[in-house]
Motif scaffolding. Structure first.
Motif, PDB file in Angstrom:
ATOM      1  N   ILE A   1       0.639  -1.246   0.015  1.00  0.00           N
ATOM      2  CA  ILE A   1      -0.059   0.022  -0.075  1.00  0.00           C
ATOM      3  C   ILE A   1       0.716   1.401   0.118  1.00  0.00           C
ATOM      4  O   ILE A   1       0.651   2.219  -0.982  1.00  0.00           O
ATOM      5  CB  ILE A   1      -0.962  -0.005   1.390  1.00  0.00           C
ATOM      6  N   GLU A   2       2.174   1.079   0.694  1.00  0.00           N
ATOM      7  CA  GLU A   2       2.853   2.262   0.873  1.00  0.00           C
ATOM      8  C   GLU A   2       3.495   2.558  -0.355  1.00  0.00           C
ATOM      9  O   GLU A   2       3.526   3.660  -0.881  1.00  0.00           O
ATOM     10  CB  GLU A   2       3.887   1.939   1.875  1.00  0.00           C
TER      11      GLU A   2
ATOM     12  N   ARG B   1       1.025   3.786  -3.188  1.00  0.00           N
ATOM     13  CA  ARG B   1       1.051   5.335  -3.164  1.00  0.00           C
ATOM     14  C   ARG B   1       2.070   6.149  -3.369  1.00  0.00           C
ATOM     15  O   ARG B   1       2.065   7.149  -4.242  1.00  0.00           O
ATOM     16  CB  ARG B   1       0.828   5.820  -1.541  1.00  0.00           C
TER      17      ARG B   1
ATOM     18  N   ARG C   1      -5.610   1.144  10.148  1.00  0.00           N
ATOM     19  CA  ARG C   1      -5.431  -0.078  11.092  1.00  0.00           C
ATOM     20  C   ARG C   1      -3.889  -0.110  11.457  1.00  0.00           C
ATOM     21  O   ARG C   1      -2.811   0.568  10.861  1.00  0.00           O
ATOM     22  CB  ARG C   1      -5.720  -1.231  10.243  1.00  0.00           C
TER      23      ARG C   1
ATOM     24  N   MET D   1      -1.641   2.736   9.598  1.00  0.00           N
ATOM     25  CA  MET D   1      -1.746   3.185   8.312  1.00  0.00           C
ATOM     26  C   MET D   1      -3.309   3.223   7.696  1.00  0.00           C
ATOM     27  O   MET D   1      -3.957   2.476   8.252  1.00  0.00           O
ATOM     28  CB  MET D   1      -0.897   2.193   7.346  1.00  0.00           C
TER      29      MET D   1
ATOM     30  N   VAL E   1      -5.841   2.812   5.122  1.00  0.00           N
ATOM     31  CA  VAL E   1      -5.978   1.487   4.188  1.00  0.00           C
ATOM     32  C   VAL E   1      -7.187   1.821   3.096  1.00  0.00           C
ATOM     33  O   VAL E   1      -7.356   1.173   2.094  1.00  0.00           O
ATOM     34  CB  VAL E   1      -6.336   0.293   4.652  1.00  0.00           C
TER      35      VAL E   1
ATOM     36  N   ARG F   1      -4.608   7.123   1.947  1.00  0.00           N
ATOM     37  CA  ARG F   1      -4.379   5.808   1.929  1.00  0.00           C
ATOM     38  C   ARG F   1      -2.777   5.541   1.508  1.00  0.00           C
ATOM     39  O   ARG F   1      -2.154   6.051   0.586  1.00  0.00           O
ATOM     40  CB  ARG F   1      -5.020   5.315   0.910  1.00  0.00           C
ATOM     41  N   GLY F   2      -2.136   4.713   2.520  1.00  0.00           N
ATOM     42  CA  GLY F   2      -0.801   4.315   1.940  1.00  0.00           C
ATOM     43  C   GLY F   2       0.311   4.976   2.780  1.00  0.00           C
ATOM     44  O   GLY F   2       1.406   4.793   2.616  1.00  0.00           O
TER      45      GLY F   2
END
Lengths: 259, 259
Positions: free
Chosen positions: A65-66, A69, B102, B109, B111, B127-128
């Motif tokens: 997810i990171e 982004r 979460r 982070m 989500v 997000r992220g």
DNA sequence: TCAATATTCTCATTTTTTGAGAATTGGTTT
DNA sequence: AAACCAATTCTCAAAAAATGAGAATATTGA
């Protein structure tokens, strides 16, 4: 198999349906001793690629997810194109989804999408989903602009290049000449795709901007209007890329080289 | 450093500002011979974690987009909560952004996020993006529900647990009792955060649903209404999780174990 | 608290990775 | 078309790390 391949193998276990794994299950599936898999999983967790969910079950981790982004924020194509997608769905004045997709190593993938306000359907194409190379306006318009050598590699061994291959190459040449590609029901039944190329060789970008709409609601005039919309949006994105992309890369590389 | 750490080190070079690297630059930055970095990069490209852009420059690759989609599609929290976010921003009747965040390994982070139609601002939370553990309603409501042992680990060595620590623990206990947390200008000046917990221990989920709005436009009644909205949405998400999550995981694991 | 299970540890062996530099490739320039 | 330049791959012996089987230890839930 060992080294990096081991990590890839573990990550590749995860897909749409198998999204949670225990270590013994991975060990079984890969045919690798549990103690080795435990070590691999521990590394992946430390890197954020997996997370320990409840009950000794592991799931994909936050690193994806990171980094996603990061890609969204820094990919020149995405930043140059996001605004265009917004404009396109607004000006289309019909339910539709606009996509920005690109050739990535040897697959076509959508990197940004935006749906018009009241769009009930969702096309198969969506951000992050690998797409077939040779089907759909979105992909074909990309393939039409891949350099010959690379195209040969993508289309596979010469052996497989039979009658179908010739037809495809002719179609691609035609698309290249016209400057757009419009198809219907080629990927999703009842949906039409209209795509135009976004080519910026200096930046290594071979991409397409496309629009997916309900085919039954399109008359000839409408279709022509949308083609114009997509073609001009795509060339605006390419122009934006040419002007915005190159300096940053050079700066960046230099800074790092010096440091 | 070697093995997996080498791969992590290369990926960690990429951030907001340095999003394109040449191999010699990486070699310099890491203090590792170019031939080794070339091998590492080749592996990463093969796995889709990097892509070769033009001019011997490498960027983050499509694997991140692909796995991110997988996470979006299969993460029980995201699928249980996306609808709730939509409802919350619609029912808030004021410009705002709703977030689902979460605890992930040892960071908080976001989500999933959704902004109301006419929202001009964007909160730091998105997000992220990893978020501080101890600041902001979104994070604190999560921290308030982390089991003691884990909390101790997260807050660091006992040495660091000074006066501040005691205050924080009292605040967390209070949040746990109230069932929500509301703050203002703690992360972004002028923005208020309202968060409620989404706790499903059976699923290993410690999360929060939160709302960020312009603090200057909130009167007391409005604030109370939004708190209620967020708290009830969060408990709906938790309920949905409890009912939708568990069977799939068990099935999945069993299938794999059998195979 | 205790039992059951998950996870880490140990260590000799095998296998891979490493690094330096040579060889090759690919793309431009002359 | 040839030469050039930089990027990338290759080679090989030395060094380092991964492997696997089982013992030891943590965790967790009852």
């Amino acid at each position: 198999m060992a080294g990096f391949a081991r990590f890839l193998a573990v990550l590749r276990l995860f897909d749409d349906t198998a999204n949670a794994w225990t270590v013994p299950a991975m060990s079984d599936a890969l045919g690798v001793p549990a103690s080795t898999v435990y070590r691999t999983v521990r590394d992946l967790v430390a890197g954020g690629f997996l997370e320990a969910a409840h009950e000794s079950v592991y799931r994909l981790g936050p690193a994806f997810i990171e980094y996603d982004r990061l890609l969204r924020l820094t990919d020149p194509l995405v930043s140059a194109g996001r605004g265009a997608l917004h404009d396109v769905v607004a000006q289309a004045r019909t339910p539709c989804v606009a996509l920005l997709s690109r050739l990535y190593n040897d697959q076509v993938m959508c990197v940004a999408d935006e749906a018009a306000r009241d769009t009930a359907f969702r096309p198969s194409y969506e951000r992050g989903r690998p797409m077939p190379l040779t089907q759909g306006a979105t992909s074909k318009v990309i393939l039409a602009h891949v350099p010959t050598r690379q195209l040969n590699r993508l289309l596979g061994a010469p052996k497989e290049r039979d009658n179908r291959d010739g037809a495809l190459r002719r179609e691609l040449a035609d698309i290249r000449k016209r400057g757009f590609c419009a198809t219907a029901s080629e990927i999703d039944a009842g949906l039409a795709g209209i795509a135009a190329p976004v080519i910026v060789r200096e930046a290594g970008v071979i991409a397409s901007l496309s629009l997916v709409a309900d085919d039954t609601q399109l008359d000839e005039a409408q279709r022509r209007r949308l083609i114009l919309l997509v073609v001009s949006a795509a060339s605006l994105v390419a122009e934006a890329l040419r002007h915005a992309l190159q300096p940053p890369i050079l700066n960046d590389t230099r800074q790092r080289l010096v440091k």
